[in-house]
Design a protein around this motif. Structure first.
Motif, PDB file in Angstrom:
ATOM      1  N   ALA A  51       3.733  -3.406  -9.064  1.00 45.65           N
ATOM      2  CA  ALA A  51       3.249  -2.501  -8.020  1.00 45.65           C
ATOM      3  C   ALA A  51       4.214  -2.508  -6.842  1.00 45.65           C
ATOM      4  CB  ALA A  51       1.858  -2.915  -7.567  1.00 45.65           C
ATOM      5  N   ARG A  52       4.694  -3.693  -6.480  1.00 43.47           N
ATOM      6  CA  ARG A  52       5.589  -3.783  -5.324  1.00 43.47           C
ATOM      7  C   ARG A  52       6.948  -3.160  -5.602  1.00 43.47           C
ATOM      8  NH1 ARG A  52       4.574  -8.640  -1.261  1.00 43.47           N
ATOM      9  NH2 ARG A  52       5.564  -7.053  -0.027  1.00 43.47           N
ATOM     10  N   TYR A 110       1.161  -7.406 -10.042  1.00 46.76           N
ATOM     11  CA  TYR A 110       1.511  -7.527  -8.626  1.00 46.76           C
ATOM     12  C   TYR A 110       2.967  -7.158  -8.398  1.00 46.76           C
ATOM     13  CZ  TYR A 110       2.311  -9.747  -4.118  1.00 46.76           C
ATOM     14  OH  TYR A 110       2.655  -9.993  -2.828  1.00 46.76           O
ATOM     15  N   SER A 136       6.994   0.619  -5.638  1.00 45.36           N
ATOM     16  CA  SER A 136       6.999   1.179  -4.299  1.00 45.36           C
ATOM     17  C   SER A 136       8.413   1.120  -3.704  1.00 45.36           C
ATOM     18  CB  SER A 136       6.012   0.408  -3.430  1.00 45.36           C
ATOM     19  OG  SER A 136       6.340   0.551  -2.090  1.00 45.36           O
ATOM     20  N   ARG A 137       9.105   0.026  -3.936  1.00 45.93           N
ATOM     21  CA  ARG A 137      10.456  -0.099  -3.377  1.00 45.93           C
ATOM     22  C   ARG A 137      11.447   0.801  -4.086  1.00 45.93           C
ATOM     23  NH1 ARG A 137      11.269  -6.172  -1.098  1.00 45.93           N
ATOM     24  NH2 ARG A 137       9.378  -6.086   0.147  1.00 45.93           N
TER      25      ARG A 137
END
Lengths: 357, 83
Positions: free
Chosen positions: A19-20, A16, A23-24
């Motif tokens: 993945a975040r 989790y 993206s950032r």
């Protein structure tokens, strides 16, 4: 404030979090953005930032600040937002590993508050300079801000990692009336918890092992910077007062001897495990006048190391580390550009100050 | 003692297998579902993370999340083979 063990139970949620952050990380500024930024004026930089990541911060602060101050506060606030998110997402072991590093902002905040009180700045000014990225909650920071004298701050900080060091340094402060001892104590408290209680049985080639190596490297580089600064300034300071335990590069005794001569110090680094990565930087250091380039080289070496790790161990703490470093660098870079443009530096001169891979 | 053992082995040979074919097939499906569930755990949490950052990722995340479900479908083939 004593969350040292609170959230460390249970499994880590690498998938989790990673993945975040991936993206950032993708939305960070790239080379092209920097190239554009160094050619802009301060007002243009502010406008450029309004169209990126930093939009909401720029809008929130736009009515109170302008120009470079606006850019700087927006950067800090954005950094705090992202790093706070990180701490919120992470569970289990991952939380522990990430929080270790992010507590450096707690140390920063403590120092800011101490300095603010010392210089008699008013509460609002101090509040604006805080970076709310560490482990302290808003309520705890509120308590710290409400303190009216330095002894009170130290009192509020009991039961945190700062307690021991700060209480010891308070006496020194009351004797001498200078902040150095307290500031030093805050930093030491951070570096000591950075390496405290780490698992010792991890394989040195596993992701966690490499992360621990990075943390040790962080301590080493801090020692190295201190040693270089003392050696270069020739100041009559006892190096052992600034020595942080836990690194691999040198122990307190070696550092005492080495700060005597810059050549010996450089030689020692060259022969250490970091020698290979820093070879070019060390050559520069030998004939450069300023330390700043060497410090940039240290930063770039760390960044590159973290990036390599993040690709090698995709499901581990390494990508998180890589993101944290990249974000910090970005904030530093934009700040350098904005300040540089304000001071009227040439784009080429500013580009030299940036740490870009 | 040895007589009992001999009887037991003889009995096992002549009798039905301990797990009948259909039960074994059911077990295969169950285990495959367990594996798929474990695989989806990781992918799912990553997909939720990606969707939280960017809403457009929802569709792609959903597809990736249910990919391990093919394991169960393939395991179902075993059931039809045994019937």
């Amino acid at each position: 404030m004593n969350t040292l063990t609170e959230q460390n139970q249970g499994a880590s949620n690498y998938e989790y979090v990673i993945a975040r952050i991936r993206s950032r990380q993708a939305s960070l500024f790239d080379d092209d953005d920097y190239r554009k930024l160094v050619r802009m004026g301060t007002a243009e930089i502010a406008r450029f930032m309004e169209e990126t990541e930093y939009e909401s911060e720029m809008n929130a602060l736009g009515s109170r600040y302008s120009g470079v101050d606006l850019v700087e506060y927006a950067l800090n606030r954005n950094l705090a937002k992202h790093f706070d998110d990180l701490l919120e997402w992470c569970d289990g072991r991952l939380y522990d590993l990430v929080a270790r590093y992010l507590r450096k902002f707690d140390a920063w905040n403590v120092k800011t508050i101490l300095r603010g009180l010392y210089s008699g700045a008013d509460r609002e000014e101090i509040e604006d300079d805080l970076i709310r990225a560490g482990e302290f909650s808003d309520r705890e920071l509120e308590q710290l801000l409400a303190a009216e004298e330095i002894a009170e701050v130290v009192d509020v900080l009991s039961n945190t990692m700062f307690e021991e060091e700060l209480t010891a340094a308070l006496e020194d402060y009351e004797d001498t009336g200078t902040l150095v001892a307290l500031e030093n104590a805050a930093d030491r408290a951070f570096y000591e918890t950075l390496l405290a209680g780490l698992p010792t049985n991890v394989e040195s080639d596993s992701a966690t092992g490499l992360y621990l190596e990075f943390l040790r490297g962080e301590v080493d580089f801090r020692n190295l910077r201190n040693a270089l600064r003392i050696a270069r300034s020739g100041a009559d300071i006892d190096p052992s007062e600034y020595f942080i335990d836990g690194g691999r590069l040198f122990d307190a005794e070696e550092m005492n001897q080495l700060v005597g001569s810059l050549d010996q110090l450089v030689e020692h680094i060259r022969e250490s495990t970091y020698g290979e990565d820093l070879d070019d930087a060390l050559d520069d250091l030998a004939d450069a006048d300023a330390l700043i380039e060497f410090e940039h080289a240290l930063d770039a070496a760390l960044l590159e190391y973290a990036d390599r790790l993040s690709n090698r161990y995709p499901l581990s703490v390494c990508p998180v580390l890589s993101y944290i470093l990249a974000k910090e660098r970005e904030v530093d870079n934009i700040r350098a550009i904005a300040r540089g443009r304000e001071a009227g530096l040439e784009p080429d001169a500013i580009e030299q100050e940036l740490v870009i891979l | 003692m040895s007589v009992v053992l001999a009887n037991a082995t003889q009995g096992a040979v002549s009798a039905e297998p301990a797990i009948p074919a259909t039960a074994a097939a059911a077990l295969a499906v169950g285990l495959a579902a367990l594996g798929a569930g474990y695989a989806e755990r990781g992918i799912g949490s990553a997909a939720v993370g990606a969707t939280a950052e960017d809403g457009d990722m929802f569709g792609r995340g959903l597809i990736l999340t249910v990919l391990p479900e093919t394991l169960v479908i393939l395991a179902l083939v075993v059931v039809f083979l045994t019937l």
